[in-house]
Design a protein around this motif. Sequence first.
Motif, PDB file in Angstrom:
ATOM      1  N   SER A   7      -6.371   0.450 -12.056  1.00 43.29           N
ATOM      2  CA  SER A   7      -5.993   1.756 -11.534  1.00 43.29           C
ATOM      3  C   SER A   7      -6.102   2.778 -12.670  1.00 43.29           C
ATOM      4  CB  SER A   7      -4.569   1.733 -10.959  1.00 43.29           C
ATOM      5  OG  SER A   7      -3.649   1.424 -11.973  1.00 43.29           O
ATOM      6  N   TYR A   8      -6.407   3.992 -12.304  1.00 36.99           N
ATOM      7  CA  TYR A   8      -6.540   5.048 -13.300  1.00 36.99           C
ATOM      8  C   TYR A   8      -5.882   6.313 -12.749  1.00 36.99           C
ATOM      9  CZ  TYR A   8      -8.516   8.382 -16.588  1.00 36.99           C
ATOM     10  OH  TYR A   8      -8.652   9.346 -17.536  1.00 36.99           O
ATOM     11  N   VAL A   9      -5.002   6.872 -13.540  1.00 35.89           N
ATOM     12  CA  VAL A   9      -4.317   8.095 -13.120  1.00 35.89           C
ATOM     13  C   VAL A   9      -5.220   9.271 -13.462  1.00 35.89           C
ATOM     14  CG1 VAL A   9      -2.234   9.476 -13.359  1.00 35.89           C
ATOM     15  CG2 VAL A   9      -2.097   6.994 -13.532  1.00 35.89           C
ATOM     16  N   LEU A  10      -5.861   9.814 -12.450  1.00 35.67           N
ATOM     17  CA  LEU A  10      -6.833  10.882 -12.663  1.00 35.67           C
ATOM     18  C   LEU A  10      -6.147  12.199 -13.003  1.00 35.67           C
ATOM     19  CD1 LEU A  10      -9.928  10.852 -12.471  1.00 35.67           C
ATOM     20  CD2 LEU A  10      -9.719  11.744 -10.157  1.00 35.67           C
ATOM     21  N   GLY A  11      -5.023  12.411 -12.419  1.00 36.86           N
ATOM     22  CA  GLY A  11      -4.274  13.636 -12.660  1.00 36.86           C
ATOM     23  C   GLY A  11      -2.854  13.434 -12.204  1.00 36.86           C
ATOM     24  N   ARG A  56      -2.852   5.924 -18.760  1.00 32.81           N
ATOM     25  CA  ARG A  56      -3.353   6.208 -17.424  1.00 32.81           C
ATOM     26  C   ARG A  56      -4.152   5.054 -16.828  1.00 32.81           C
ATOM     27  NH1 ARG A  56      -5.435  12.253 -16.791  1.00 32.81           N
ATOM     28  NH2 ARG A  56      -3.532  13.337 -17.339  1.00 32.81           N
ATOM     29  N   LEU A  57      -4.483   4.087 -17.665  1.00 36.06           N
ATOM     30  CA  LEU A  57      -5.411   3.054 -17.213  1.00 36.06           C
ATOM     31  C   LEU A  57      -4.753   1.685 -17.250  1.00 36.06           C
ATOM     32  CD1 LEU A  57      -8.337   2.372 -16.370  1.00 36.06           C
ATOM     33  CD2 LEU A  57      -8.854   2.112 -18.804  1.00 36.06           C
ATOM     34  N   ILE A  64      -9.149   6.322  -3.545  1.00 34.80           N
ATOM     35  CA  ILE A  64      -8.543   7.463  -4.217  1.00 34.80           C
ATOM     36  C   ILE A  64      -7.321   7.878  -3.413  1.00 34.80           C
ATOM     37  CG2 ILE A  64     -10.064   9.120  -3.028  1.00 34.80           C
ATOM     38  CD1 ILE A  64      -9.937  10.793  -5.630  1.00 34.80           C
ATOM     39  N   HIS A  67      -4.247  10.896  -3.224  1.00 34.43           N
ATOM     40  CA  HIS A  67      -3.851  12.220  -3.708  1.00 34.43           C
ATOM     41  C   HIS A  67      -2.547  12.646  -3.042  1.00 34.43           C
ATOM     42  CE1 HIS A  67      -4.464  16.121  -5.561  1.00 34.43           C
ATOM     43  NE2 HIS A  67      -4.127  16.687  -4.402  1.00 34.43           N
ATOM     44  N   THR A 124      -3.206  12.526  -8.568  1.00 38.73           N
ATOM     45  CA  THR A 124      -4.333  11.750  -8.059  1.00 38.73           C
ATOM     46  C   THR A 124      -4.479  10.432  -8.811  1.00 38.73           C
ATOM     47  OG1 THR A 124      -5.431  13.848  -7.628  1.00 38.73           O
ATOM     48  CG2 THR A 124      -6.786  11.870  -7.486  1.00 38.73           C
ATOM     49  N   ASP A 125      -4.600   9.341  -8.038  1.00 37.12           N
ATOM     50  CA  ASP A 125      -4.818   8.010  -8.604  1.00 37.12           C
ATOM     51  C   ASP A 125      -6.126   7.452  -8.085  1.00 37.12           C
ATOM     52  OD1 ASP A 125      -2.370   8.211  -9.717  1.00 37.12           O
ATOM     53  OD2 ASP A 125      -1.385   6.771  -8.378  1.00 37.12           O
ATOM     54  N   LEU A 126      -6.823   6.709  -8.970  1.00 39.70           N
ATOM     55  CA  LEU A 126      -7.993   5.947  -8.547  1.00 39.70           C
ATOM     56  C   LEU A 126      -7.629   4.475  -8.613  1.00 39.70           C
ATOM     57  CD1 LEU A 126     -10.986   7.605 -10.458  1.00 39.70           C
ATOM     58  CD2 LEU A 126     -10.502   7.741  -8.010  1.00 39.70           C
TER      59      LEU A 126
END
Lengths: 264, 814
Positions: free
Chosen positions: B726-730, B687-688, B770, B772, B733-735
């Motif tokens: 980048s981080y896949v929050l869900g 995810r990261l 963010i 979504h 949802t991406d950060l």
Amino acid sequence: MNRRRAVAGISAAAALTGLVCLLNSCSTTPATVLSPQTIPGATFVGNRACAECHANITRSFPSSPHARIHLREQDRPGQTGCESCHGPGSLHIAGGGGRGKSILNPGKDPAPCFECHRSVEAEFHLPQRHPVLESKMNCAQCHDPHGSDIFKAASGLAMARLNEACAQCHREQTRPMAFEHPALREGCTTCHSPHGSINAKLLTQRDLNLCLRCHAQTPGPGVSRGSVYIGNVDHTSLIRLGACWSSGCHTAVHGSNVDPRLRY
Amino acid sequence: MRPTAPDRCFPAWIPIWLWGATFLSVSPLRGYAGTAPQLDEAKLPPPATNQVDFARDIRPLIEGHCYKCHAGDKPRSNFRLTSRETALKGGTQGTDLVPGRSAKSPLIYYVARLIPDMEMPPEGRGTPLTTEEVALLRAWIDQGLEWVPGQRESPALLTISPVFGGTAVSGDQHKFREVTRQPAGWNGGLDDFLVEQHPNPDTRITAAGHALRDDYKLTLSAQRNDLGFARFGWTQFRTYYDGTGGYDPQFLPAPLQLHNDLFLDTGRAWADFGLTLPRGPRIEVGYEYQYRRGEKSTLQWGPVSNGTDLRAIFPAAEDISEKVHVLKFKAEYEALGILLSDDFRGEWYHLERDRQNDISYAASSGAIALTKADEKASYFHGANVFHAEKQFTDWLFAGGGYLYSKLTSDASMDVQTLNIVALDPALAAPGWHSPRIDLKRESNVFSLSALLRPWQNLSLSLGVQNEWTRQEGIGAAEVDLAVPFDPYLITNIPPQQLSSSLDRAVFSQNCGLRFTGIPFTALFAEARFQQEDIGQYQEEDGGLTPFLLRADESRRLQDFRLGFNTSPWRRAEFSGELRRFDQHNDYNNSLQEIQGHPFQAYPGFMRSREVLSDQAQGRITLSLAPWVKAALMYQWINRKYHTATEEVDDPGPPVVTGGFASGANLLAGTYQAHIPSVNLTFTPARRLFLSTTFAYQNARTATADNGSPSVVPYQGNVYSAIASGSYVLGPKTDLVAGYSFSAADFSEKQPQDGLPLGIKYQQHSAQVGIKHQFTRSTAASLQYRFYHYDEPSSGGFNNFNAHAVFATVTLTLR
């Protein structure tokens, strides 16, 4: 002495032999670690598949500086050749090809270029820069990534003509003048850093050093220390004002139609 | 599907009729006349008995086995297997598929490999179909050749991304706009939009672009396979300029600033049409209108007096209006294996430029005199390139071309002094009034190049390119002197006749060698040579400093590169390169001064110059673990500039030989730079993703100063850091986050003896966002950005901080 030479020769031969053995021993392992681009869902197909439609590019590509990293495609397709920059091509082929369809186009997005040219990417983050990161320009406007001359603009002959890439946009500076600055005959990059610079107008140096690199005059015994002669004219007091082109003097740096001394 | 054996078996120069004859001789529909092998329908695998599902059974099969050749803009034999219509249409030589009759469909015999030399896919171009796959294909044809359009044939797509937000800037807004290339205050519009429609499988219509504040782009395109395309577009963006002059606290407590809204709008509108028939030449014609208009700052700063001394720190700007009309024509045709192309470009250019430069400014009184230079220039530039290339054998590819270009131009110039009464009493400003200057330039360029691959692991590229250019300029001007006392103008200066010509011959040769015989290693060596001879003539007859100069210049250039690229281990790659660049110029000047002091003639004082540059660079890329990759790069540059000038005697008496200039060779300048950089890429979790680059440059330029305290080396350090992650929050949802930093310190400290021009600054830019995905067709993102810029070398007057927030919604409709 002879013994020393013999030892040195044997050592060199041993080192060379060792290197060859090392390289040969590694020949059975796949290489390399160049990070190929990725496209979600796509897989690498190898250069030969690209050549089916793009033969006009692939047949001259071995002469390109980019072919220096063009290793054996059989080993790891996609990491050595077209797909290194354009990404895996399976979806592009499956979708029937087409411009920019399921394939990366470094001509539009510089990210694949920055994969190797990291220091150039850093230059594009300097305060003065060409607007590549802002998507107003792209690398392929000034560079030919496939041809033998990386500095050649599109639709030209085999080699770049002088200032050809810059003149596409900067006609004002590169148009002919009755009295031109001979530095232009050696290229715009004599004075400008094309990707980015800390200096205004992308200059390589912002002060007198820019001009004195070429225009410093050999001082004779009649010239006292501290005096600077340029073009047989005593510039000692003039250079106290600032740089040659920003002291109200040689303002027509690219050329003039009325003054051979490039003052207007 | 037609046989398309590898090129080495069936060279492209084999005439079309021979291909036709081949087809006739083997076509199963025609009973295989002559010596063609007889078909035995019984040898075909029987059709599959199950109900065939196109998406499940057939699409993967034809995409995997056929699309390498029979898809795209240029399908082999003009047979495209991307839709039912194109499949039934067949190729250039007839029908390949007969719905309901697989035994009568030629394609089945090809894929069943029952016809010698016509197996599909051909040897080396794909995996042969299995018996089960052929059976599935037969069943598909027999069951009616059903075809379900895939995603690529989606009839319509609409993507639109409205965005709105703003940037609050504290500090120097003009510098903010220049550095970040965006406006302060509100911004919004369409960040991106795309409309794509496929009225039929062969036709694609798209409209795309964006419309933001001061930044617009619109492209329209219609393309039909095997017919042609039409493309239209318009784009315009704004470049901002800061109007701050030089900063010297000894003269003024704050730098002078132009408070104009300085910007240039750069735009382009175009219409291109192309004909892409499967047979016949590919032809493209187009028209383009390019423009730039606005006002930009320049570095032609003017002098400011503090009563005892002068410094050039007064800022300057110029108005620019530039228009270019461009006509383009390109034709490309392949005949007998030779690819012929002709490319014409005609440009009608018009420039109006108005620049004002301070020539005298008294800091105490504010009295200012300016020179105003109005310049106009128009030209027509036509250039045509004819090019031909051919793959002669497997190991020889060669091409050649000829370029002819001609430029005819006229220009005018008017230079005058404004507010003469404010001119420093010690100064006189020359003015030029030149109604017409005619210029023309003509070039002929020939080029030949070849690529040889005598052995599998060796390639050799060779090229020569020769250019002859002649340029002439002629003009007249009336000259006067502006002085700060009545009658203000001195006009009893003889009218000026100006003429110049330049003959230039350039001969270039290059060769490159690449060897890949060592496993996982490429070795390369390249050399470029150039010989340039110039004959130059310049004359100023009349005017202030009449002279006549005849100069011959000879330039010799050598550029060598040597390097390697190797990856002996799977996790490591090394590359290195050495470069030597040597350029030597010799000048043979004949300068005749008609009037004036013998030592005031600037042109033609050099006798020779040499630039010698050595460069080395290396790179190590390591894949330390599957989740971390590191690249280390280092570049070193060492450049030396030598100049020799004419020997000039001190006029005496007594005359000192070589008194002003000894004529000896002088080390005029040196440049050294060390540029290391590091890149690290982490993917510690699926995810990261993190990537960071750090680059450092230490550079020093020093020139011959003869001990002058006004000249100091231009030296300093530049630091750059770029990080993104980048981080896949869900699942929806991406950060994302990014940071860039650069700083430089080239500050100079010689306020008593010159103007400090070196820059010292630091800038930071950070952003977080963010994104979504609300529904399949709706996504939204929110982004915050922060900017900080600090420039002590301008006394902090260019500093700024800025905060920006932008919200974007993306709607996708299919």
